[in-house]
Motif scaffolding. Structure first.
Motif, short mmCIF file in Angstrom:
data_model
loop_
_atom_site.label_atom_id
_atom_site.label_comp_id
_atom_site.label_asym_id
_atom_site.label_seq_id
_atom_site.Cartn_x
_atom_site.Cartn_y
_atom_site.Cartn_z
N VAL A 166 0.88 -1.16 0.00
CA VAL A 166 0.00 0.00 0.00
C VAL A 166 0.92 1.21 0.00
O VAL A 166 1.72 1.38 0.92
CB VAL A 166 -0.92 0.03 1.23
CG1 VAL A 166 -1.80 1.28 1.23
CG2 VAL A 166 -1.77 -1.24 1.31
N ILE A 167 0.82 2.03 -1.04
CA ILE A 167 1.72 3.16 -1.21
C ILE A 167 0.90 4.43 -1.43
O ILE A 167 0.04 4.47 -2.31
CB ILE A 167 2.69 2.94 -2.38
CG1 ILE A 167 3.46 1.63 -2.19
CG2 ILE A 167 3.63 4.13 -2.53
CD1 ILE A 167 4.30 1.23 -3.39
N VAL A 168 1.19 5.43 -0.64
CA VAL A 168 0.53 6.73 -0.78
C VAL A 168 1.48 7.66 -1.53
O VAL A 168 2.60 7.91 -1.06
CB VAL A 168 0.18 7.33 0.59
CG1 VAL A 168 -0.44 8.71 0.43
CG2 VAL A 168 -0.75 6.39 1.35
N LEU A 169 1.05 8.14 -2.69
CA LEU A 169 1.84 9.10 -3.44
C LEU A 169 1.38 10.48 -2.96
O LEU A 169 0.34 10.97 -3.36
CB LEU A 169 1.64 8.93 -4.94
CG LEU A 169 2.75 9.47 -5.82
CD1 LEU A 169 2.64 8.92 -7.23
CD2 LEU A 169 2.89 10.95 -5.82
N ASP A 170 2.17 11.05 -2.08
CA ASP A 170 1.82 12.30 -1.40
C ASP A 170 2.19 13.50 -2.28
O ASP A 170 3.13 14.23 -2.01
CB ASP A 170 2.54 12.37 -0.05
CG ASP A 170 2.04 13.51 0.81
OD1 ASP A 170 0.91 13.99 0.58
OD2 ASP A 170 2.78 13.92 1.71
N SER A 171 1.41 13.69 -3.32
CA SER A 171 1.64 14.76 -4.28
C SER A 171 1.58 16.12 -3.60
O SER A 171 0.55 16.51 -3.04
CB SER A 171 0.57 14.66 -5.38
OG SER A 171 0.53 15.80 -6.18
N ASP A 172 2.70 16.83 -3.63
CA ASP A 172 2.81 18.20 -3.11
C ASP A 172 2.29 18.33 -1.68
O ASP A 172 1.67 19.32 -1.31
CB ASP A 172 2.08 19.17 -4.05
CG ASP A 172 2.63 20.59 -3.94
OD1 ASP A 172 3.81 20.75 -3.59
OD2 ASP A 172 1.85 21.53 -4.18
N GLY A 173 2.52 17.28 -0.86
CA GLY A 173 2.15 17.32 0.55
C GLY A 173 0.67 17.18 0.85
O GLY A 173 0.23 17.42 1.98
N PHE A 174 -0.11 16.74 -0.14
CA PHE A 174 -1.57 16.65 0.02
C PHE A 174 -1.99 15.84 1.24
O PHE A 174 -2.90 16.21 1.96
CB PHE A 174 -2.19 16.06 -1.25
CG PHE A 174 -3.69 15.94 -1.19
CD1 PHE A 174 -4.49 17.03 -1.49
CD2 PHE A 174 -4.30 14.74 -0.83
CE1 PHE A 174 -5.87 16.94 -1.42
CE2 PHE A 174 -5.68 14.64 -0.76
CZ PHE A 174 -6.47 15.74 -1.07
N TRP A 175 -1.34 14.70 1.46
CA TRP A 175 -1.77 13.79 2.54
C TRP A 175 -1.10 14.06 3.88
O TRP A 175 -1.33 13.34 4.85
CB TRP A 175 -1.53 12.33 2.12
CG TRP A 175 -2.41 11.87 1.01
CD1 TRP A 175 -2.02 11.49 -0.25
CD2 TRP A 175 -3.83 11.74 1.02
NE1 TRP A 175 -3.10 11.14 -1.00
CE2 TRP A 175 -4.24 11.27 -0.25
CE3 TRP A 175 -4.82 11.97 1.98
CZ2 TRP A 175 -5.56 11.04 -0.58
CZ3 TRP A 175 -6.14 11.73 1.65
CH2 TRP A 175 -6.51 11.28 0.39
N GLY A 176 -0.26 15.07 3.99
CA GLY A 176 0.42 15.37 5.24
C GLY A 176 -0.49 15.46 6.46
O GLY A 176 -0.22 14.83 7.49
N PRO A 177 -1.59 16.22 6.39
CA PRO A 177 -2.49 16.31 7.56
C PRO A 177 -3.09 14.95 7.95
O PRO A 177 -3.29 14.68 9.13
CB PRO A 177 -3.58 17.28 7.10
CG PRO A 177 -2.93 18.11 6.05
CD PRO A 177 -1.97 17.17 5.34
N LEU A 178 -3.34 14.10 6.97
CA LEU A 178 -3.87 12.77 7.28
C LEU A 178 -2.86 11.96 8.07
O LEU A 178 -3.21 11.31 9.06
CB LEU A 178 -4.25 12.02 6.00
CG LEU A 178 -4.68 10.57 6.20
CD1 LEU A 178 -5.98 10.48 7.00
CD2 LEU A 178 -4.84 9.87 4.86
#
Length: 184
Positions: free
Chosen positions: A133-145
């Motif tokens: 399971v890989i999260v591609l954190d485009s431009d910090g989008f998922w940081g708060p999650l």
């Protein structure tokens, strides 16, 4: 783990406000096709879903869409896919995606993407699968999650660190380095 032949990608039916997310979807789609990896996704022809599928198809790759009957018109199903699987409901959609994918990637998206991410994360935590399971954190989008998920763990509500269940990457190149290492 055997070589990955298909990846399920969860992402938005919108493109969002940041063009970096569109670029991430296109980059991933191009890379999937060039590596001969079949895309399994939510079948949308719009938003990041459409950008992703169009990039796969433009490179001669295979794109398999899985969509419930009720959403087929609402999400504007992509009509040029290699294969379209229409399911009776959302539960069956997620099961088909789980069964057909060798791993999961999460791009920016909304509540549906969050739902799908949490489902595969929970299934992995419970031992129902051991797929990457890989999260591609485009431009910090998922940081708060991930701040929230770290908090959940720190408060004792998650027995495993999120990092043990999902990798977070910043680019398509990094995603494939992680994926290649998980295949070893």
């Amino acid at each position: 783990m055997a070589a990955v032949a298909s990846l399920c990608v969860f992402c938005g039916a919108q493109t969002g406000r940041n063009p970096a997310h569109v670029e991430a979807a296109r980059s991933l789609g191009t890379a999937l096709a060039r590596r001969g990896i079949t895309l399994i996704y939510g079948a949308g022809g719009i938003g990041l879903m459409g950008e992703l599928a169009d990039a796969v198809l433009a490179e001669g790759g295979k794109a398999v869409g899985v969509i419930p009957e009720q959403l087929e018109s609402l999400e504007v199903a992509h009509r040029g896919l290699t294969e379209m699987v229409v399911t009776e409901d959302m539960f069956r959609r997620k099961q088909v995606m789980m069964d057909r994918a060798d791993g999961f990637v999460v791009l920016p998206g909304g509540f549906g993407s969050l739902d799908e991410f949490f489902e595969v994360l929970t299934w992995k935590q419970l031992g129902f699968h051991d797929k990457p399971v890989i999260v591609l954190d485009s431009d910090g989008f998922w940081g708060p999650l991930f701040d929230l998920l770290d908090h959940v763990g720190a408060e004792g509500f998650a027995p495993q660190a999120t990092s043990a269940l999902a990798a977070v990457v910043r680019s398509t190149d990094e995603l494939f380095r992680v994926l290649d290492n998980s295949e070893a």
